[in-house]
Scaffold this motif. Structure first.
Motif, short mmCIF file in Angstrom:
data_model
loop_
_atom_site.label_atom_id
_atom_site.label_comp_id
_atom_site.label_asym_id
_atom_site.label_seq_id
_atom_site.Cartn_x
_atom_site.Cartn_y
_atom_site.Cartn_z
N ASP A 144 0.85 -1.19 0.00
CA ASP A 144 0.00 0.00 0.00
C ASP A 144 0.89 1.25 0.00
O ASP A 144 2.12 1.15 0.10
CB ASP A 144 -0.95 0.00 1.20
CG ASP A 144 -0.22 -0.21 2.52
OD1 ASP A 144 0.90 0.32 2.71
OD2 ASP A 144 -0.77 -0.92 3.38
N ARG A 145 0.25 2.40 -0.12
CA ARG A 145 0.98 3.66 -0.19
C ARG A 145 1.74 3.92 1.12
O ARG A 145 2.83 4.49 1.10
CB ARG A 145 0.01 4.80 -0.51
CG ARG A 145 0.62 6.18 -0.53
CD ARG A 145 1.73 6.30 -1.59
NE ARG A 145 2.48 7.50 -1.40
CZ ARG A 145 2.41 8.57 -2.17
NH1 ARG A 145 1.61 8.60 -3.21
NH2 ARG A 145 3.15 9.62 -1.92
N ALA A 146 1.19 3.49 2.25
CA ALA A 146 1.87 3.68 3.53
C ALA A 146 3.22 2.96 3.53
O ALA A 146 4.21 3.49 4.05
CB ALA A 146 1.00 3.21 4.68
N ALA A 147 3.28 1.77 2.97
CA ALA A 147 4.55 1.02 2.90
C ALA A 147 5.54 1.73 1.97
O ALA A 147 6.74 1.78 2.26
CB ALA A 147 4.29 -0.41 2.45
N LEU A 148 5.05 2.27 0.87
CA LEU A 148 5.91 3.05 -0.03
C LEU A 148 6.46 4.27 0.70
O LEU A 148 7.66 4.55 0.64
CB LEU A 148 5.12 3.48 -1.26
CG LEU A 148 5.74 4.55 -2.16
CD1 LEU A 148 7.04 4.08 -2.78
CD2 LEU A 148 4.76 4.98 -3.23
N GLU B 192 12.99 6.16 4.93
CA GLU B 192 14.26 5.59 5.36
C GLU B 192 15.29 5.51 4.23
O GLU B 192 16.44 5.13 4.48
CB GLU B 192 14.03 4.20 5.94
CG GLU B 192 13.21 4.22 7.21
CD GLU B 192 13.00 2.83 7.78
OE1 GLU B 192 13.43 1.84 7.16
OE2 GLU B 192 12.38 2.75 8.85
N GLU B 193 14.89 5.82 3.01
CA GLU B 193 15.79 5.73 1.86
C GLU B 193 16.95 6.70 2.03
O GLU B 193 16.76 7.90 2.26
CB GLU B 193 14.99 6.04 0.58
CG GLU B 193 15.81 6.36 -0.64
CD GLU B 193 16.85 5.31 -1.00
OE1 GLU B 193 18.01 5.69 -1.23
OE2 GLU B 193 16.49 4.11 -1.06
N PRO B 194 18.20 6.21 1.95
CA PRO B 194 19.37 7.08 2.14
C PRO B 194 19.43 8.28 1.21
O PRO B 194 19.97 9.32 1.59
CB PRO B 194 20.55 6.13 1.91
CG PRO B 194 20.03 4.79 2.30
CD PRO B 194 18.59 4.79 1.85
N TYR B 195 18.89 8.17 0.01
CA TYR B 195 18.89 9.34 -0.88
C TYR B 195 17.90 10.40 -0.39
O TYR B 195 18.04 11.57 -0.71
CB TYR B 195 18.59 8.95 -2.32
CG TYR B 195 19.77 8.36 -3.07
CD1 TYR B 195 21.04 8.28 -2.50
CD2 TYR B 195 19.62 7.90 -4.36
CE1 TYR B 195 22.11 7.74 -3.20
CE2 TYR B 195 20.69 7.37 -5.07
CZ TYR B 195 21.93 7.29 -4.47
OH TYR B 195 23.00 6.77 -5.18
#
Length: 103
Positions: free
Chosen positions: A64-68, A74-77
């Motif tokens: 779902d969008r919440a997981a995205l 948390e994505e380092p970029y």
């Protein structure tokens, strides 16, 4: 499972490439797990006219969008201030990579 195209543009300031290179090892460290879980279907760098990296495009799949959004948080970029403009577009794969012609 829902799929999205993520178009993420790097900052355009003089330190943009330095930030990307600093965050890159942590970014790449996360990719194998995402591939194994089926979250990352395709990804790569967008290139400017001079061939330099100016952003990223990823085709991702999450429950779902919440997981995205949790991944992006948390994505380092993202945490490394590399991606400054992120566009998220719902997507549905119609032609899987296994059907693509090989050259």
């Amino acid at each position: 499972m829902p799929q999205w195209v993520v178009i993420a543009r790097d900052g355009r300031d003089a330190a943009a490439l330095e930030r990307r290179m600093k965050a890159r090892p942590a970014h790449f460290e996360r990719l194998p797990g995402m591939v194994d879980r089926g979250e990352l279907r395709v990804g790569g760098a967008m290139l400017g006219d001079d061939g330099g990296m100016i952003g990223s495009v990823a085709l991702v799949e999450f429950p779902d969008r919440a997981a995205l959004d949790a991944w992006l948080a948390e994505e380092p970029y993202m945490t490394g201030d590399v991606w400054r403009d992120v566009e998220i577009i719902p997507f549905r794969i119609a032609v899987p990579d296994t059907m693509a012609p090989r050259g």
